[in-house]
Every structure is written in structure tokens, then in C-alpha cells.
Design an enzyme around this catalytic site. Structure first.
Site, PDB file in Angstrom:
ATOM      1  N   CYS A 197       0.850  -1.196   0.000  1.00 34.88           N
ATOM      2  CA  CYS A 197       0.000   0.000   0.000  1.00 34.88           C
ATOM      3  C   CYS A 197       0.884   1.244   0.000  1.00 34.88           C
ATOM      4  O   CYS A 197       1.750   1.410   0.863  1.00 34.88           O
ATOM      5  CB  CYS A 197      -0.898  -0.014   1.233  1.00 34.88           C
ATOM      6  SG  CYS A 197      -1.754   1.543   1.552  1.00 34.88           S
ATOM      7  N   GLU A 198       0.687   2.116  -0.966  1.00 33.74           N
ATOM      8  CA  GLU A 198       1.533   3.299  -1.066  1.00 33.74           C
ATOM      9  C   GLU A 198       1.211   4.340   0.002  1.00 33.74           C
ATOM     10  O   GLU A 198       1.972   5.284   0.199  1.00 33.74           O
ATOM     11  CB  GLU A 198       1.430   3.926  -2.457  1.00 33.74           C
ATOM     12  CG  GLU A 198       0.095   4.554  -2.785  1.00 33.74           C
ATOM     13  CD  GLU A 198       0.106   5.197  -4.167  1.00 33.74           C
ATOM     14  OE1 GLU A 198      -0.603   6.206  -4.340  1.00 33.74           O
ATOM     15  OE2 GLU A 198       0.812   4.698  -5.061  1.00 33.74           O
ATOM     16  N   HIS A 199       0.076   4.179   0.678  1.00 33.09           N
ATOM     17  CA  HIS A 199      -0.306   5.154   1.707  1.00 33.09           C
ATOM     18  C   HIS A 199       0.293   4.820   3.072  1.00 33.09           C
ATOM     19  O   HIS A 199       0.596   5.727   3.852  1.00 33.09           O
ATOM     20  CB  HIS A 199      -1.827   5.223   1.828  1.00 33.09           C
ATOM     21  CG  HIS A 199      -2.502   5.634   0.566  1.00 33.09           C
ATOM     22  ND1 HIS A 199      -3.715   5.118   0.155  1.00 33.09           N
ATOM     23  CD2 HIS A 199      -2.121   6.506  -0.405  1.00 33.09           C
ATOM     24  CE1 HIS A 199      -4.059   5.655  -1.008  1.00 33.09           C
ATOM     25  NE2 HIS A 199      -3.106   6.498  -1.366  1.00 33.09           N
ATOM     26  N   HIS A 200       0.436   3.523   3.376  1.00 36.68           N
ATOM     27  CA  HIS A 200       0.904   3.122   4.711  1.00 36.68           C
ATOM     28  C   HIS A 200       2.125   2.205   4.684  1.00 36.68           C
ATOM     29  O   HIS A 200       2.643   1.844   5.740  1.00 36.68           O
ATOM     30  CB  HIS A 200      -0.230   2.418   5.466  1.00 36.68           C
ATOM     31  CG  HIS A 200      -1.478   3.232   5.585  1.00 36.68           C
ATOM     32  ND1 HIS A 200      -2.555   3.079   4.722  1.00 36.68           N
ATOM     33  CD2 HIS A 200      -1.809   4.225   6.453  1.00 36.68           C
ATOM     34  CE1 HIS A 200      -3.504   3.938   5.060  1.00 36.68           C
ATOM     35  NE2 HIS A 200      -3.087   4.641   6.089  1.00 36.68           N
ATOM     36  N   CYS A 226      -3.630  -2.388   5.896  1.00 38.93           N
ATOM     37  CA  CYS A 226      -3.912  -1.079   6.484  1.00 38.93           C
ATOM     38  C   CYS A 226      -5.332  -1.002   7.033  1.00 38.93           C
ATOM     39  O   CYS A 226      -5.643  -0.121   7.842  1.00 38.93           O
ATOM     40  CB  CYS A 226      -3.685   0.039   5.461  1.00 38.93           C
ATOM     41  SG  CYS A 226      -4.628  -0.132   3.943  1.00 38.93           S
ATOM     42  N   GLN A 255      -4.974  -0.454  -5.196  1.00 33.71           N
ATOM     43  CA  GLN A 255      -5.550  -1.587  -5.929  1.00 33.71           C
ATOM     44  C   GLN A 255      -6.242  -1.144  -7.208  1.00 33.71           C
ATOM     45  O   GLN A 255      -6.205  -1.848  -8.226  1.00 33.71           O
ATOM     46  CB  GLN A 255      -6.515  -2.350  -5.027  1.00 33.71           C
ATOM     47  CG  GLN A 255      -7.069  -3.623  -5.656  1.00 33.71           C
ATOM     48  CD  GLN A 255      -7.890  -4.440  -4.681  1.00 33.71           C
ATOM     49  OE1 GLN A 255      -7.613  -4.444  -3.477  1.00 33.71           O
ATOM     50  NE2 GLN A 255      -8.905  -5.116  -5.173  1.00 33.71           N
ATOM     51  N   HIS A 300      -6.241  -5.779   2.569  1.00 33.62           N
ATOM     52  CA  HIS A 300      -5.347  -4.653   2.819  1.00 33.62           C
ATOM     53  C   HIS A 300      -5.011  -4.618   4.305  1.00 33.62           C
ATOM     54  O   HIS A 300      -5.897  -4.424   5.139  1.00 33.62           O
ATOM     55  CB  HIS A 300      -6.008  -3.336   2.407  1.00 33.62           C
ATOM     56  CG  HIS A 300      -6.212  -3.208   0.928  1.00 33.62           C
ATOM     57  ND1 HIS A 300      -5.619  -2.204   0.186  1.00 33.62           N
ATOM     58  CD2 HIS A 300      -6.924  -3.953   0.047  1.00 33.62           C
ATOM     59  CE1 HIS A 300      -5.974  -2.334  -1.092  1.00 33.62           C
ATOM     60  NE2 HIS A 300      -6.761  -3.388  -1.193  1.00 33.62           N
TER      61      HIS A 300
END
Length: 247
Positions: free
Chosen positions: A138-141, A209, A179, A207
Site C-alpha cells: 500500500c503506497e499510503h501506509h 492497512c 488496488q 489490505h
């Protein structure tokens, strides 16, 4: 973070990671709206943008490893632990090496994988490879995404070696991702390479996250789909694909 199928009208397009990110592939003005049948004994080159897709080399890995390891040392110290204690002495280097592996898709180009595996074949029935294991970040977390990918396409006089579909998944999933974008990148890559009548991609993923933090919903799954060409335009073709991947 919110997840939903990312549908766009066939007439809109943008560029994501060097690829035309659209309901249909970008074509030059005045070009045909439908892909022509491949000429016997010839193979059209894939979209030129693929040649610029690699953004990291093995040499880059070697050069960046010390700075990555130093960054992990800073993180450990910031978390309140002692990077010098026995159990953590080699952790920064291990973590840096692992992160380079988790994102090794940046080192690969689709054109290198597909050029020797596209074959002229008079086959126009649906081809499906389902339950392809997928691991991403995940590019956010910066925590894992994992699940399964289902791919189907209707050939237009050319077919792709079956293992190459899994390789396409591996190249794009081994990057920092969301995704929705991953689903579309896989579908567009197959469309650009084969110019098939249609392509369908469905991803079912967990996910971390959402599981390890935030709402902490252990059994939640995210499903995304991208349908191009006849898979988007013809409900019967789309329904056949969806029925077969669920069987």
C-alpha cells in the site's frame, strides 16, 4: 482508504506510470477505433512508452542500500528502541533489502517479458487465467496488500504465453500501489501488447492497512475490476467472464 471499481468512459484517458490509463488505449488521431487483425507472420511492436517503464536498476539498488538502511536505523530510534541491541543490529540492512525486493517491479519492463511470448494464433474464444497470487505494498501506509488476480481476454489473432499474464501481475504488483490503479495497469498492459477484442481483470485483495490499523476489520476484502473493449461493451461477454472466474 476507500476502494471502488475505477470505471471511465472510453473517450477519456490519462497516463499512469508511463502507460495510457484509460477505458480504451490512446490512438493517434484518425487511427482505427477497433484494432485491425494482425497480419500473418508479423508482430506489431508494443506501445513505445513501455521502453521507458523501468525506473530502477540493480546498480541503483546497490547504491541506495546504505541510505535505506540508515533510514531504517533512524526509524528504529524514533520508535524508541535501540538499533545497537543484539536483535536489531542487522535489522536496518535486512529491512532495506526486503523493501527493495517488495518493490522489484520498478526494475522490470513489460516489453522484456512479452516480446518473445506473443504468438499468431487463429483463436477467438475467451482465455482466462484465474487465482493468480498477488502481493503488493500500500503506497499510503507501506503495509502489505495480498490477494488473487483473475484475467480474461478475447484474442484477436494473437495469444500470449499463459505464464506471462502472471508475470505482468508480478511486475505491477511489486511496486507501491493502490488496488484500483494496479487493476487498470494490468488490463491496459495486456491491451497494448495484444490488441485483443477485449480484456477483463478482477482483483480480490486484503489490505493490512484495514486489518492491522484503522478500522481493524479482519475479514474485509476489496474487489476491483477493469473491463476494456467487448468486456465493457457487451454484458453477455462480461457476465460469462465473471461466471467463469467464480466457478
Amino acid at each position: 482508504m476507500e476502494h471502488s471499481s475505477d470505471k471511465k468512459d472510453a473517450g477519456t484517458s490519462s497516463v499512469v506510470n508511463g502507460h495510457c490509463d484509460a477505458g480504451m488505449v490512446k490512438r493517434p488521431a484518425g487511427g482505427p477505433s477497433q484494432p485491425p487483425a494482425a497480419e500473418s507472420g508479423s508482430q506489431r511492436p508494443v506501445i513505445e512508452s513501455w521502453r521507458e517503464d523501468r525506473t530502477r536498476s540493480v546498480e541503483d539498488n546497490e547504491m541506495s542500500l546504505p541510505s535505506l538502511a540508515a533510514a531504517y536505523t533512524t526509524i528504529l530510534r524514533g520508535l524508541g528502541d535501540d538499533p545497537q541491541r543484539q536483535g536489531l543490529l542487522k535489522t536496518p540492512w535486512r529491512a532495506a533489502t526486503a523493501m527493495q525486493f517488495f518493490t522489484k517491479g520498478y526494475q522490470e519492463k513489460i516489453i522484456d517479458v512479452l516480446n518473445d511470448a506473443i504468438f499468431d494464433e487463429d483463436h477467438d474464444e475467451m482465455v482466462i487465467v484465474k487465482d493468480i497470487d498477488m502481493f503488493s505494498m500500500c503506497e499510503h501506509h507501506l503495509v502489505p496488500i495480498f490477494g488473487r488476480v483473475h484475467i480474461g481476454y478475447l484474442p484477436n489473432k494473437r495469444v500470449l504465453g499463459l505464464s506471462k499474464l502472471a508475470r505482468i501481475v508480478e511486475i505491477y504488483s511489486r511496486r507501491l500501489q493502490v488496488q484500483e490503479r494496479l487493476t487498470k495497469q494490468i488490463a491496459v498492459a495486456i491491451t497494448e501488447a495484444l490488441q485483443p477484442t477485449g480484456v477483463g481483470v478482477v482483483i480480490e485483495a486484503t489490505h493490512m492497512c484495514m486489518v492491522m490499523r484503522g478500522v481493524q476489520k479482519m475479514n474485509s476484502k476489496t474487489i476491483t475490476s477493469t473491463m476494456l473493449g467487448v468486456f465493457r461493451e457487451d454484458p453477455k461477454t462480461r457476465d460469462e467472464f465473471l461466471m467463469l472466474i467464480r466457478s
